[in-house]
Design an enzyme around this catalytic site. Structure first.
Site, PDB file in Angstrom:
ATOM      1  N   CYS A 195     104.767  53.568  78.936  1.00 19.30           N
ATOM      2  CA  CYS A 195     104.722  52.213  79.614  1.00 19.30           C
ATOM      3  C   CYS A 195     103.796  52.176  81.017  1.00 19.30           C
ATOM      4  CB  CYS A 195     106.152  51.534  79.714  1.00 19.30           C
ATOM      5  SG  CYS A 195     106.621  50.814  78.251  1.00 19.30           S
TER       6      CYS A 195
HETATM    7  N1  CO8 Z   1     120.839  40.483  67.283  1.00 19.91           N
HETATM    8  C1  CO8 Z   1     122.196  40.199  67.350  1.00 19.91           C
HETATM    9  N2  CO8 Z   1     122.902  40.982  68.214  1.00 19.91           N
HETATM   10  C2  CO8 Z   1     122.149  42.280  68.541  1.00 19.91           C
HETATM   11  C3  CO8 Z   1     121.118  42.623  68.443  1.00 19.91           C
HETATM   12  C4  CO8 Z   1     120.379  41.516  67.438  1.00 19.91           C
HETATM   13  N3  CO8 Z   1     118.936  41.901  67.129  1.00 19.91           N
HETATM   14  N4  CO8 Z   1     120.715  43.770  68.813  1.00 19.91           N
HETATM   15  C5  CO8 Z   1     122.047  44.239  69.364  1.00 19.91           C
HETATM   16  N5  CO8 Z   1     122.890  43.227  69.103  1.00 19.91           N
HETATM   17  C6  CO8 Z   1     124.298  43.253  69.647  1.00 19.91           C
HETATM   18  C7  CO8 Z   1     124.730  44.751  70.002  1.00 19.91           C
HETATM   19  O1  CO8 Z   1     125.275  45.304  68.536  1.00 19.91           O
HETATM   20  C8  CO8 Z   1     125.845  44.661  70.793  1.00 19.91           C
HETATM   21  O2  CO8 Z   1     127.139  44.157  70.215  1.00 19.91           O
HETATM   22  P1  CO8 Z   1     128.682  44.714  70.566  1.00 19.91           P
HETATM   23  O3  CO8 Z   1     128.613  44.202  71.973  1.00 19.91           O
HETATM   24  O4  CO8 Z   1     129.474  43.806  69.731  1.00 19.91           O
HETATM   25  O5  CO8 Z   1     128.447  46.100  70.396  1.00 19.91           O
HETATM   26  C9  CO8 Z   1     125.364  43.431  71.776  1.00 19.91           C
HETATM   27  O6  CO8 Z   1     124.492  42.698  71.042  1.00 19.91           O
HETATM   28  C10 CO8 Z   1     124.775  44.023  73.186  1.00 19.91           C
HETATM   29  O7  CO8 Z   1     124.061  45.145  72.769  1.00 19.91           O
HETATM   30  P2  CO8 Z   1     123.171  45.877  73.978  1.00 19.91           P
HETATM   31  O8  CO8 Z   1     124.207  46.443  74.858  1.00 19.91           O
HETATM   32  O9  CO8 Z   1     122.202  46.868  73.176  1.00 19.91           O
HETATM   33  O10 CO8 Z   1     122.095  44.763  74.390  1.00 19.91           O
HETATM   34  P3  CO8 Z   1     121.677  44.420  75.806  1.00 19.91           P
HETATM   35  O11 CO8 Z   1     122.166  43.360  76.483  1.00 19.91           O
HETATM   36  O12 CO8 Z   1     121.407  45.933  76.626  1.00 19.91           O
HETATM   37  O13 CO8 Z   1     120.192  44.317  75.470  1.00 19.91           O
HETATM   38  C11 CO8 Z   1     117.836  45.209  75.229  1.00 19.91           C
HETATM   39  C12 CO8 Z   1     119.344  45.045  74.657  1.00 19.91           C
HETATM   40  C13 CO8 Z   1     117.086  43.916  75.371  1.00 19.91           C
HETATM   41  C14 CO8 Z   1     117.154  46.299  74.599  1.00 19.91           C
HETATM   42  C15 CO8 Z   1     118.034  45.519  76.787  1.00 19.91           C
HETATM   43  O14 CO8 Z   1     119.009  46.540  76.804  1.00 19.91           O
HETATM   44  C16 CO8 Z   1     116.779  46.252  77.486  1.00 19.91           C
HETATM   45  O15 CO8 Z   1     115.773  45.331  77.636  1.00 19.91           O
HETATM   46  N6  CO8 Z   1     116.573  47.298  78.233  1.00 19.91           N
HETATM   47  C17 CO8 Z   1     115.459  47.831  78.908  1.00 19.91           C
HETATM   48  C18 CO8 Z   1     114.607  48.137  77.956  1.00 19.91           C
HETATM   49  C19 CO8 Z   1     113.401  48.645  78.530  1.00 19.91           C
HETATM   50  O16 CO8 Z   1     112.964  48.620  79.458  1.00 19.91           O
HETATM   51  N7  CO8 Z   1     112.881  49.618  77.585  1.00 19.91           N
HETATM   52  C20 CO8 Z   1     111.722  50.248  78.123  1.00 19.91           C
HETATM   53  C21 CO8 Z   1     111.074  50.806  76.888  1.00 19.91           C
HETATM   54  S1  CO8 Z   1     109.496  50.410  76.994  1.00 19.91           S
HETATM   55  C22 CO8 Z   1     108.452  51.806  77.226  1.00 19.91           C
HETATM   56  O17 CO8 Z   1     108.713  52.705  78.068  1.00 19.91           O
HETATM   57  C23 CO8 Z   1     107.458  52.020  76.506  1.00 19.91           C
HETATM   58  C24 CO8 Z   1     107.751  53.117  75.379  1.00 19.91           C
HETATM   59  C25 CO8 Z   1     106.340  53.177  74.426  1.00 19.91           C
HETATM   60  C26 CO8 Z   1     106.023  52.175  73.765  1.00 19.91           C
HETATM   61  C27 CO8 Z   1     106.570  52.090  72.382  1.00 19.91           C
HETATM   62  C28 CO8 Z   1     106.004  51.120  71.469  1.00 19.91           C
HETATM   63  C29 CO8 Z   1     106.443  50.803  70.230  1.00 19.91           C
END
Ligand code: CO8
Length: 372
Positions: free
Chosen positions: A156
């Site tokens: 990224c």
């Molecule tokens: N629908 C419904 N519920 C869901 C879903 C969904 N799609 N997904 C997860 N849930 C549920 C989970 O099961 C969990 O349920 P429970 O509490 O019962 O266990 C609940 O929702 C909460 O899950 P999370 O704790 O995982 O959810 P978050 O609030 O943390 O949100 C995010 C998830 C949005 C992914 C968040 O953590 C986030 O944005 N984190 C930062 C991510 C980030 O910045 N990543 C950088 C990656 S990009 C990068 O560096 C480039 C890489 C190279 C590129 C690759 C391209 C392909």
């Protein structure tokens, strides 16, 4: 040493969009089909059923409302769940080069330059389409540029890391005009069948012209006051796809050969690193964060950006830190450049801004600019 300006930006935006509703409908059909296929194991308790995704979760957890993609039908086909591209012969412009040329031409036009003025092309993205020849060299030829080209990948942060290489090349005189392109075909390495991350990414390409100030003619120019890069190893965002997969006899379609992450950990760990990085960079240039008119931040998660900005200036309004994530989703290294490309109207001479990326690696890159 020469003074350096950013004199033009460009954006290639694919023709197709996928809304959260379309994405969730396709994912849920995939989950139902998988559960039917594995009904006996699920009934025997040896396999967990897949659960449905939801639009409400996606919008609340990330701020993403839709994403642009180069090909839509393959991604939404529950029997496939990845895009459908046609392999091109070697004598045809490759897909990554094609979108880079489109964005590059717009950036050059905005800078009042042509390909012939460019003496270095840097292709910086989270994934390259092939091993070699470098994508940048194909793009260099297609644009009619001279000099040299090379590819680089810092996930990224690829764009900001490339901007620093471009700025250094121009500052020291090894190049006069560098084109940085960021073709991000994230749809090719996104796990569209993983509920935890199927909503995160979109395709796009950005481009930036970095040149010697004394040769710049664009109506709008940005002095580069400084660049700073930092990396710190983490496995929390990882993709094991690579050229040794065959020799390791590993499954090329295994889950670890596409993007995966520990999203919560990334959120918690990267926010303080990014905020401290920007604050330290500005302090060394003699500025407080409150002196900055606009922050063009990496676009991965709305809450992440709000926290970074609150830590820095206490005000998380979109005027201070615009969001493009709702429309584009996370476009890997292109996100902060899209924000810079689309949201710099209204800034006046002397206004200072910070372009900052953060992501896998971990990696953070900042570019401090001031409008001429
Ligand atoms: N629908 C419904 N519920 C869901 C879903 C969904 N799609 N997904 C997860 N849930 C549920 C989970 O099961 C969990 O349920 P429970 O509490 O019962 O266990 C609940 O929702 C909460 O899950 P999370 O704790 O995982 O959810 P978050 O609030 O943390 O949100 C995010 C998830 C949005 C992914 C968040 O953590 C986030 O944005 N984190 C930062 C991510 C980030 O910045 N990543 C950088 C990656 S990009 C990068 O560096 C480039 C890489 C190279 C590129 C690759 C391209 C392909």
């Amino acid at each position: 040493m020469y003074s350096v300006v950013i004199s033009g930006t460009g954006l290639f935006q694919p023709a197709h969009t996928i809304s959260n509703a379309e994405l969730v409908e396709s994912f849920n059909r995939y989950a139902d089909l998988e559960n039917e296929r594995h009904a006996a194991e699920i009934a025997a308790g040896t396999r967990e059923p897949l659960t449905h995704s939801s639009v409400e979760f996606i919008e609340k957890a990330s701020g993403i409302k839709q994403r642009y993609v180069l090909e839509k039908s393959g991604i939404l086909d529950p029997a496939r769940m990845y895009p459908r591209f046609t392999e091109r012969p070697d004598d045809q412009l490759s897909l990554m080069a094609e979108i880079a040329v489109a964005a590059g031409q717009e950036a050059l036009k905005n800078a009042g330059k042509t390909g012939a003025d460019v003496d270095a092309v840097l292709c910086a993205a989270a994934n390259m389409q092939r091993a070699y020849p470098a994508m940048a060299i194909e793009i260099q030829q297609a644009l009619g540029a001279g000099g040299y080209g090379f590819d680089m990948n810092v996930a990224c942060s690829s764009a900001t890391f490339a901007i620093e290489q471009a700025v250094n090349a121009v500052r020291t005189g090894s190049a006069k005009c560098v084109l940085v392109v960021n073709p991000e075909i994230t749809s090719g390495h996104q796990a569209w069948n993983d509920r935890d991350c199927h909503f995160i990414f979109g395709d796009v390409c950005t481009a930036i012209v970095v040149e010697r100030a004394e040769g710049a003619t664009a109506a709008e120019q940005w002095d580069v006051l400084g660049t700073r890069l930092v990396t710190q190893f983490s496995n929390n965002i990882r993709n094991n796809f690579g050229f040794l997969n065959r020799s390791e006899d590993s499954d090329p379609n295994a889950r670890d050969k596409t993007f995966r992450q520990e999203g919560r950990k990334v959120f918690k760990e990267v926010v303080p690193i990014a905020a401290a990085h920007i604050e330290g960079h500005l302090a060394d240039l003699g500025h407080a964060p409150t002196a900055v008119r606009r922050f063009w931040l990496h676009q991965a998660n709305q809450g992440m950006n709000q926290l970074v900005i609150k830590k820095l200036v206490g005000d998380a309004s979109t005027d201070v830190a615009p969001l493009i994530l709702d429309e584009f989703a996370n476009t890997a290294s292109a996100g902060s450049i899209i924000a810079f490309h689309k949201h710099r109207d209204g800034l006046v001479s002397g206004d200072m801004g910070v372009i900052c990326s953060f992501g896998a690696g971990y990696s953070v890159g900042s570019v401090v600019v001031c409008k001429r």
